[in-house]
Design an enzyme around this catalytic site. Structure first.
Site, mmCIF file in Angstrom:
data_model
loop_
_atom_site.group_PDB
_atom_site.id
_atom_site.type_symbol
_atom_site.label_atom_id
_atom_site.label_comp_id
_atom_site.label_asym_id
_atom_site.label_seq_id
_atom_site.Cartn_x
_atom_site.Cartn_y
_atom_site.Cartn_z
ATOM 1 N N CYS A 146 -2.296 -0.439 7.699
ATOM 2 C CA CYS A 146 -1.812 0.917 7.588
ATOM 3 C C CYS A 146 -1.609 1.267 8.832
ATOM 4 C CB CYS A 146 -2.039 1.618 6.732
ATOM 5 S SG CYS A 146 -1.492 0.899 4.478
ATOM 6 N N HIS A 205 0.702 -1.333 -0.022
ATOM 7 C CA HIS A 205 -0.146 -0.234 -0.011
ATOM 8 C C HIS A 205 0.855 1.361 -0.050
ATOM 9 C CE1 HIS A 205 -3.770 -2.106 1.189
ATOM 10 N NE2 HIS A 205 -3.247 -3.077 1.235
ATOM 11 N N GLU A 229 1.139 3.899 1.658
ATOM 12 C CA GLU A 229 1.601 4.024 3.345
ATOM 13 C C GLU A 229 2.869 3.349 3.662
ATOM 14 O OE1 GLU A 229 -1.772 3.320 2.181
ATOM 15 O OE2 GLU A 229 -2.946 4.075 3.976
ATOM 16 N N CYS A 283 -5.925 1.542 6.548
ATOM 17 C CA CYS A 283 -6.429 0.759 6.184
ATOM 18 C C CYS A 283 -6.058 -0.139 8.181
ATOM 19 C CB CYS A 283 -6.354 -0.580 5.419
ATOM 20 S SG CYS A 283 -4.947 -1.359 5.256
#
Length: 151
Positions: free
Chosen positions: A86, A53, A55, A83
């Site tokens: 993260c 992701h 992040e 999410c």
């Protein structure tokens, strides 16, 4: 008088680049002392990595840049509510402030869903600011997903 300088435009550029690669358009930027130290867009498909992701990639790069596993004093700008995975990484990295654009009622982990920062097991809670460039962030996601749904 203090003024707020948003770096969300860089995160939005990363999200646009992610969309061009066929990735869900999410971008992230990490800033310390007014300097961008890391930026990334989603790369889960490209890297065949469900943890890639925006992040996570930005946190990894910022840690390398700073030569440490803690990002105390750093700000993270991300186009979509993180999410749970993260959010946990943000806490573990000790990021000081989280700024995000669009809310994620389906998969969010901050204000929606798991609400990671509210749990007693969460060792660090960043300051959270939502709705930063929310319209632009939401539009990128809407356009991306509407393109997938066309017959």
């Amino acid at each position: 008088m203090n003024s707020f300088n948003s770096y969300m435009d860089i995160a939005l550029d990363e999200a646009k680049e992610a969309a061009k690669r066929g990735e869900v358009p999410v971008g992230a930027v990490i800033v310390t002392g007014g300097q961008v130290i890391a930026q990334a867009g989603n790369r889960t498909r490209e890297l065949h990595d469900p943890t890639a992701h925006a992040e996570m990639l930005a946190i990894r790069a910022a840690c390398v840049s700073m030569g440490q596993e803690r990002l105390s004093g750093c700000d993270l700008y991300v186009t979509l509510e993180p999410c749970p995975m993260c959010a946990a990484a943000i806490s573990n990295a000790r990021i000081a402030r989280l700024y995000y654009g669009a809310s994620d009622p389906k998969s969010g982990g901050v204000e929606n869903g798991a609400k990671v920062f509210t749990h007693a097991q969460c060792h660090h809670v960043p300051e959270v600011y939502d709705g930063i460039d929310e319209a632009a962030s939401s539009e990128l996601l809407s356009v991306f997903f509407s393109g997938l749904r066309k017959p």
